[in-house]
Design a protein around this motif. Structure first.
Motif, PDB file in Angstrom:
ATOM      1  N   ARG A  57     -20.440  -2.416  37.853  1.00  0.00           N
ATOM      2  CA  ARG A  57     -21.374  -1.884  36.862  1.00  0.00           C
ATOM      3  C   ARG A  57     -21.367  -2.661  35.543  1.00  0.00           C
ATOM      4  N   THR A  58     -20.897  -3.890  35.602  1.00  0.00           N
ATOM      5  CA  THR A  58     -20.949  -4.767  34.437  1.00  0.00           C
ATOM      6  C   THR A  58     -22.308  -5.457  34.407  1.00  0.00           C
ATOM      7  N   VAL A  59     -22.913  -5.514  33.225  1.00  0.00           N
ATOM      8  CA  VAL A  59     -24.217  -6.155  33.093  1.00  0.00           C
ATOM      9  C   VAL A  59     -24.061  -7.656  33.292  1.00  0.00           C
ATOM     10  N   ILE A  60     -24.792  -8.200  34.258  1.00  0.00           N
ATOM     11  CA  ILE A  60     -24.702  -9.631  34.554  1.00  0.00           C
ATOM     12  C   ILE A  60     -26.045 -10.346  34.399  1.00  0.00           C
ATOM     13  N   GLY A  61     -27.099  -9.605  34.087  1.00  0.00           N
ATOM     14  CA  GLY A  61     -28.398 -10.244  33.939  1.00  0.00           C
ATOM     15  C   GLY A  61     -29.483  -9.247  33.613  1.00  0.00           C
ATOM     16  N   GLN A  62     -30.702  -9.695  33.764  1.00  0.00           N
ATOM     17  CA  GLN A  62     -31.858  -8.857  33.443  1.00  0.00           C
ATOM     18  C   GLN A  62     -32.883  -8.932  34.571  1.00  0.00           C
ATOM     19  N   GLN A  63     -33.656  -7.845  34.697  1.00  0.00           N
ATOM     20  CA  GLN A  63     -34.738  -7.806  35.675  1.00  0.00           C
ATOM     21  C   GLN A  63     -36.004  -7.314  34.982  1.00  0.00           C
ATOM     22  N   LYS A  64     -37.075  -8.100  35.115  1.00  0.00           N
ATOM     23  CA  LYS A  64     -38.350  -7.703  34.536  1.00  0.00           C
ATOM     24  C   LYS A  64     -39.163  -6.934  35.567  1.00  0.00           C
ATOM     25  N   LEU A  65     -39.845  -5.876  35.080  1.00  0.00           N
ATOM     26  CA  LEU A  65     -40.689  -5.058  35.944  1.00  0.00           C
ATOM     27  C   LEU A  65     -42.100  -5.016  35.379  1.00  0.00           C
ATOM     28  N   ASP A  66     -43.063  -5.073  36.275  1.00  0.00           N
ATOM     29  CA  ASP A  66     -44.429  -4.752  35.861  1.00  0.00           C
ATOM     30  C   ASP A  66     -44.447  -3.283  35.468  1.00  0.00           C
ATOM     31  N   PHE A  67     -45.142  -2.971  34.382  1.00  0.00           N
ATOM     32  CA  PHE A  67     -45.113  -1.593  33.885  1.00  0.00           C
ATOM     33  C   PHE A  67     -45.630  -0.590  34.905  1.00  0.00           C
ATOM     34  N   ALA A  68     -46.451  -1.056  35.839  1.00  0.00           N
ATOM     35  CA  ALA A  68     -46.959  -0.165  36.887  1.00  0.00           C
ATOM     36  C   ALA A  68     -45.835   0.388  37.748  1.00  0.00           C
ATOM     37  N   GLN A  69     -44.683  -0.282  37.763  1.00  0.00           N
ATOM     38  CA  GLN A  69     -43.555   0.168  38.570  1.00  0.00           C
ATOM     39  C   GLN A  69     -42.722   1.239  37.885  1.00  0.00           C
ATOM     40  N   GLU A  70     -42.968   1.456  36.609  1.00  0.00           N
ATOM     41  CA  GLU A  70     -42.226   2.493  35.888  1.00  0.00           C
ATOM     42  C   GLU A  70     -42.739   3.876  36.270  1.00  0.00           C
ATOM     43  N   SER A  71     -41.923   4.886  35.998  1.00  0.00           N
ATOM     44  CA  SER A  71     -42.307   6.265  36.311  1.00  0.00           C
ATOM     45  C   SER A  71     -43.450   6.723  35.415  1.00  0.00           C
ATOM     46  N   MET A  72     -44.160   7.775  35.850  1.00  0.00           N
ATOM     47  CA  MET A  72     -45.244   8.299  35.039  1.00  0.00           C
ATOM     48  C   MET A  72     -44.724   8.832  33.714  1.00  0.00           C
ATOM     49  N   GLY A  73     -43.540   9.430  33.723  1.00  0.00           N
ATOM     50  CA  GLY A  73     -42.959   9.924  32.479  1.00  0.00           C
ATOM     51  C   GLY A  73     -42.681   8.808  31.488  1.00  0.00           C
ATOM     52  N   THR A  74     -42.176   7.662  31.992  1.00  0.00           N
ATOM     53  CA  THR A  74     -41.931   6.502  31.144  1.00  0.00           C
ATOM     54  C   THR A  74     -43.230   5.994  30.552  1.00  0.00           C
ATOM     55  N   LYS A  75     -44.272   5.922  31.388  1.00  0.00           N
ATOM     56  CA  LYS A  75     -45.571   5.437  30.915  1.00  0.00           C
ATOM     57  C   LYS A  75     -46.129   6.344  29.827  1.00  0.00           C
ATOM     58  N   LYS A  76     -46.059   7.651  30.045  1.00  0.00           N
ATOM     59  CA  LYS A  76     -46.608   8.588  29.068  1.00  0.00           C
ATOM     60  C   LYS A  76     -45.845   8.520  27.750  1.00  0.00           C
ATOM     61  N   PHE A  77     -44.511   8.417  27.846  1.00  0.00           N
ATOM     62  CA  PHE A  77     -43.729   8.349  26.617  1.00  0.00           C
ATOM     63  C   PHE A  77     -44.021   7.059  25.873  1.00  0.00           C
ATOM     64  N   PHE A  78     -44.160   5.969  26.625  1.00  0.00           N
ATOM     65  CA  PHE A  78     -44.459   4.682  25.996  1.00  0.00           C
ATOM     66  C   PHE A  78     -45.801   4.730  25.270  1.00  0.00           C
ATOM     67  N   GLU A  79     -46.793   5.417  25.862  1.00  0.00           N
ATOM     68  CA  GLU A  79     -48.121   5.512  25.257  1.00  0.00           C
ATOM     69  C   GLU A  79     -48.072   6.169  23.881  1.00  0.00           C
TER      70      GLU A  79
END
Length: 399
Positions: free
Chosen positions: A263-285
């Protein structure tokens, strides 16, 4: 301090027939107004009414139904939108009316107008007198374009009327000439933002993107807010492209941490915002406009607040506006919602009920009208249906 929205009146618009009043309080310390009601009670129509009020004032001087490629809120070219109550005989022959009361610097103002399907039928601006504190008429215009005696003195005289079409507000035309009182009304408009629940997500992203271009410092604040809300988003970015007719397309990307088996952070992963949950999208808006409102001290109306959000997160947003430490600029939050969990975060003065009567008209009832004690459990009693503003379900549906 920015202008303060104090009161809004609606008459014969969508689900509202008789005049209804939403009070936002004349106390600067009151920072939240929450509208509760069943589905189809008319809550969102209050947001649409306020949005129409703002948009129509801003655009009524523009001929036609398109401005810079953006459709305006009108049904026919050169005619104001007319969207009356449909469930009463001959209501379509009556005016739709809107009125707003606000404080600008140290004075109170009331601005109102009425329309039918063809023209402006009335328009009036009142200002608090310096001495008596009574409201004096700055100008008044009727359906026949006749003016009050005071209009000429304040720059709303015959010359302005002659340059103003029947479907154009005098206040809008006067703004073009840098009229002092028109500027006061437009100051109020610029201090109030309405975010309708039905706005497509792509438009919401473009709005957020435009805000970030103006204020890049907002990004770090939003990342912190997303982390505080436990969304695990480390960063985000926008990629703007222009297509046909210069239409803007915004691609939103979020960044998450990648961990190894320990569980040590070793890098980053980019996601298209469409892959985020609906709750994440609404909060971001809503994150960007919330932070901007808290920064500027403006008023923000969030339609369908709490949709797809966890109740604790919705309550946390309300608490941000209620907190004197966070909301130092005295920003105001207006919401309509189905989230009872926030009720006990509110004072009774903050709560407004929206219901349909037997004639299918939406009516607005402040909770204070129901003789509610300050120490009541608002959430419990609301869920029990004691205040109203909840669905009345048949026995069959409850089984």
């Amino acid at each position: 301090m920015l202008p303060q929205l104090l009161e809004f009146k609606i008459k014969n618009f969508r689900s509202f027939y008789s005049e209804q009043v939403i009070s936002f309080g004349d106390n600067a310390a009151r920072s939240v107004t929450a509208l509760f009601g069943a589905n189809a009670s008319g809550k969102s129509n209050t947001a649409k009414a306020l949005n129409f009020f703002k948009t129509f004032i801003s655009t009524s001087a523009i001929a036609g139904n398109v401005f810079n490629g953006i459709p305006l809120p009108v049904q026919f070219p050169n005619k104001p939108q007319y969207d009356p109550f449909l469930f009463k005989q001959d209501a379509y022959k009556e005016d739709s009316s809107f009125s707003i009361k606000f404080k600008h610097t140290d004075k109170i103002y009331i601005y109102a107008f009425s329309i039918d399907n063809d023209r402006i039928t009335s328009e009036i601006l009142k200002e608090q007198s310096n001495n008596s504190k009574k409201m004096k008429v700055v100008f008044k215009r009727d359906a026949e374009r006749r003016l009050s005696d005071s209009a000429e003195k304040y720059g709303f005289g015959r010359k302005l009327v002659e340059k103003t079409r029947n479907e154009t507000l005098l206040i809008t035309k006067a703004r073009e000439e840098n009229n002092k009182y028109a500027n006061i009304v437009f100051d109020l408009l610029s201090s109030v933002d309405v975010f309708l629940g039905e706005i497509p997500q792509q438009i919401s992203y473009v709005m957020a993107f435009e805000l970030f271009k103006k204020k890049p410092e907002l990004k770090n604040q939003i990342i912190k807010l997303l982390n505080d809300a436990d969304f695990s988003i480390r960063d985000f970015s926008f990629d703007e492209t222009k297509g046909l007719n210069n239409q803007i397309t915004v691609q939103t990307t979020t960044t998450h941490a990648v961990r190894d088996n320990e569980r040590t952070v070793i890098g980053q992963q980019k996601l298209d915002f469409a892959q985020e949950s609906m709750g994440t999208k609404k909060f971001f808006e809503i994150a960007a406009p919330i932070i901007e409102a808290l920064d500027k001290g403006s008023t923000i109306y969030l339609d369908e607040f709490g949709a797809y959000l966890h109740p604790q997160l919705a309550a946390a947003v309300v608490e941000m506006f209620k907190s004197e430490n966070i909301n130092k600029s005295r920003a105001k939050l207006i919401i309509n919602t189905h989230v009872p969990a926030i009720l006990d975060k509110l004072a009774r003065e903050d709560i407004v009920l929206v219901e349909k009567n037997l004639a299918e008209e939406s009516v607005i009832i402040p909770l204070t009208d129901k003789s509610v004690r300050k120490d009541e459990s608002f959430e419990k009693r609301y869920r029990q249906g004691i205040y109203g503003g909840v669905p009345i379900m048949s026995a069959n549906l409850r089984l």
